[in-house]
Design an enzyme around this catalytic site. Sequence first.
Site, PDB file in Angstrom:
ATOM      1  N   GLU A 116       1.295   2.079   1.773  1.00  0.00           N
ATOM      2  CA  GLU A 116       0.655   0.884   2.318  1.00  0.00           C
ATOM      3  C   GLU A 116       1.700   0.146   3.143  1.00  0.00           C
ATOM      4  OE1 GLU A 116      -1.451  -3.354   1.143  1.00  0.00           O
ATOM      5  OE2 GLU A 116       0.285  -2.636   0.048  1.00  0.00           O
ATOM      6  N   ASP A 151       1.982   0.887  -3.139  1.00  0.00           N
ATOM      7  CA  ASP A 151       1.762  -0.513  -2.793  1.00  0.00           C
ATOM      8  C   ASP A 151       2.957  -1.067  -2.010  1.00  0.00           C
ATOM      9  OD1 ASP A 151      -0.103  -2.807  -3.423  1.00  0.00           O
ATOM     10  OD2 ASP A 151       1.734  -3.657  -4.245  1.00  0.00           O
TER      11      ASP A 151
HETATM   12  C1  NOJ Z   1      -1.031  -5.024  -1.837  1.00  0.00           C
HETATM   13  C2  NOJ Z   1      -2.290  -4.832  -2.627  1.00  0.00           C
HETATM   14  O1  NOJ Z   1      -3.196  -4.077  -1.876  1.00  0.00           O
HETATM   15  C3  NOJ Z   1      -2.800  -6.213  -2.958  1.00  0.00           C
HETATM   16  O2  NOJ Z   1      -4.100  -6.188  -3.487  1.00  0.00           O
HETATM   17  C4  NOJ Z   1      -1.827  -6.855  -3.899  1.00  0.00           C
HETATM   18  O3  NOJ Z   1      -2.220  -8.194  -4.163  1.00  0.00           O
HETATM   19  C5  NOJ Z   1      -0.408  -6.872  -3.315  1.00  0.00           C
HETATM   20  N1  NOJ Z   1      -0.061  -5.626  -2.674  1.00  0.00           N
HETATM   21  C6  NOJ Z   1       0.613  -7.119  -4.384  1.00  0.00           C
HETATM   22  O4  NOJ Z   1       0.734  -6.001  -5.184  1.00  0.00           O
END
Ligand code: NOJ
Length: 520
Positions: free
Chosen positions: A258, A195
């Site tokens: 990500e 993440d």
């Molecule tokens: C990215 C995640 O994909 C999202 O859903 C989340 O709210 C934020 N990061 C915080 O973790």
Amino acid sequence: MQDLAWWQHSVVYEIYPRSFQDSNGDGIGDLKGILTRLDYLVRLGIDAVWISPIYPSPMADFGYDVADYCGIDPIFGTMEDFDLLLAELHRRGLRMILDFVPNHTSDQHPWFLESRSSRHNPKRDWYLWRDESNNWPSHFGGSGWELDATTNQYYYHAFLKQQPDLNWRNPDVKAAMFDALRFWLRKGVDGFRVDVMWLMIKDDQFRDNPPNPGYQLGQPSHHRLLPIYNADRPEIHDLVAEMRAVLDEFPDRVLIGEIYLPIEKLMTYYGRDMRGAHLPFNFQLLQCAWNAESVAQVISDYQGALPAGAWPNWVLGNHDKPRIASRIGASQARVAAMLLLTLPGTLTLYYGEELGMTDVPIAPEQVQDPAEKNEPGLGQGRDPERTPMPWDDSPSAGFTSGTPWLPLGDNAASNVAAIEHAPRSILTLYRRLIDLRRIHPTLVRGKLQSVIAENDVLRYERVELGTRILVLLNMNRKPVRVTLHSGTVLASTSLDREGQKLSGTIDMEAAEGLILSLDL
Ligand code: NOJ
């Protein structure tokens, strides 16, 4: 494709576990539910599932606020359920990728409870505490700093105040988090989607961000500033390399990041000597305008920027972005499927895309997502793309025997039972396209060349010694005439031209896509 690692020739399928399949009637999907749907995934032909967070969590951000990195939230089941799911996936030859959320914990994580208890607590430095705040915003609106009354200092949270950011400069944080990775790797988990990888390290001097001259009213408030000092810091690359080294202690695992950054910056996350993320997620298709020219441009830009040795990847949807079929319409969603599944490298799709699932309108009183609650009306809400998977046309769509946590869309016509055996459905198209990658490895590893946009038709070739595959995608609402050398249709978006021999000038329907094996 024996010369490739498993993740290189994989189609990854993201499961948002709250919405895939409920097994106990509480209206929220769970691990046992996923277990009952594995045969569907096998029939679809995907290779790996990425499951959004299933760890114990107060669910302030639906699992992206982790209170224990080595457990399973009772909403989703038990560790036994998890072990069984992993074993059953593996038994079917499927891989499991977990979501790892390293940037922040829940404010209910024991580490944070300790950290906030006093300025002298040994875990104080595990989070980012300061006497004064700066101008760094929260991605979910407002300041990123929260004054904590217990010790009269501020802590930083890039997202909700219930998601305090960890201090990754602290070696004990690293050690504890890397051990959490090992916990799952030892169980046999095949990799992680990390993440917000690009946010993990912040400026050590906590300098203010400069204003964003491009900011426009109506945009989410965190766009007011340029994220210079709280994102994509140079030190991040050493940290990602360390994380990668943890995965490399185990054979055959994958590290996916990500990362929402422009292409040039994104590429740096492959790391020095390819020692960073195996796959920095490529979100270009989620962001670009849907016309042949724009798509041709992002394909060329992305492929052209790949450093030597880097493996490409493409993503069509995720739990944070509007669904593709809502963005571009039902007929172009079929074109998008053909585009995704003929691009080189590792491909990721989001549950429901194979049904042409659309965003579901959410009434104000149905809103669950904190992003929408905090900044209503700016289009930040992610509930529309997180609604339950429609398995059949029953009142709860076969998803639950209870009340679903988010409303269902119109599942009368488009649900798995209705379209799985329909010869021309989008689901059949997905299955055919995924199958085609197995039959023609050129689609996975062949060179991508001659990317051209002409009359809103996107065309490109995938080429290997002795094989030339041509892809033609009409991204227009009108029929169009194109010319080609000569070849045989391997698949068409309408699933009615397979085996046709085409040459010279041909007519394509509106929103038609063709894959041809060219005569050499
Ligand atoms: C990215 C995640 O994909 C999202 O859903 C989340 O709210 C934020 N990061 C915080 O973790």
